[in-house]
Design an enzyme around this catalytic site. Sequence first.
Site, PDB file in Angstrom:
ATOM      1  CB  VAL A 195     -25.480  -2.959   0.376  1.00 26.20           C
ATOM      2  CG1 VAL A 195     -25.267  -4.108   1.365  1.00 26.20           C
ATOM      3  CG2 VAL A 195     -26.122  -3.468  -0.909  1.00 26.20           C
ATOM      4  CG  ASP A 217     -22.441   5.120   4.144  1.00 24.00           C
ATOM      5  OD1 ASP A 217     -21.211   5.177   3.949  1.00 24.00           O
ATOM      6  OD2 ASP A 217     -22.923   4.859   5.266  1.00 24.00           O
TER       7      ASP A 217
END
Length: 271
Positions: free
Chosen positions: A7, A111
């Site tokens: 996400v 990330d």
Amino acid sequence: MLLAIDVRNTHTVVGLISGSGDHAKVVQQWRIRTEPEVTADELALTIDGLIGDDAERLTGASGLSTVPSVLHEVRVMLEQYWPNVPHVLIEPGVRTGIPLLVDNPKEVGADRIVNCLAAYHKYGTAAIVVDFGSSICVDVVSAKGEFLGGAIAPGVQVSSDAAAARSAALRRVELTRPRSVIGKNTVECMQAGAVFGFAGLVDGLVNRIRDDVDGFSGADVAVVATGHTAPLVLPDLRTVEHYDRHLTLDGLRLVFERNRANQRGKLKPAR
């Protein structure tokens, strides 16, 4: 089958990975819009619709979110809709296997961590990872597999949209490669500034890292690009050697496998 959920601020990537270790392979990948106020029920409806019958073959799930509210909903979704599927969410306290040599490790986006982990695992050398998202992250992992830090710049689309929003004479344009670095109309001028300008920005950052960071001036440093807008800029990058569209998903798989191994082959299912 592993369900991987990545996400980001504007878009979410959902992937299915078959196999494990060196035999792992991303077999399906979807990209959907991120909704900051999405609920667990809405997420489940969307993801179940994407993966279809593969939902019954899930053996694990791994996820990250740069949007804290969505990470909570991902957790609730997994616990409610796939309660018997072991899962790992990338957050403080989760074993990633990559030391974070920065001032405040909690500030480092999940990330960025999994990208560096995946690059180091794949190439086995020091690496510079360039992730083209809503922001461009240029991150550095040492030859020992340590996260050393990086640089963050506005993303290509974000910058182009901001210029259009703040200028009366400019408008939002489709980001494609223009005919020339010298635009013949306003649209081409904006496209040239975005594509060639950001190629120069990334090349400049990579070259500066090579010049300024000990151990990064030689040929044994992998420079890897990933992210949705990377293909737009790749033809004009002079410093990037590899492109891996599945880099983040591979990193999510590695974290899942590492945590599973640390618990003697089995993660505790969600309660």
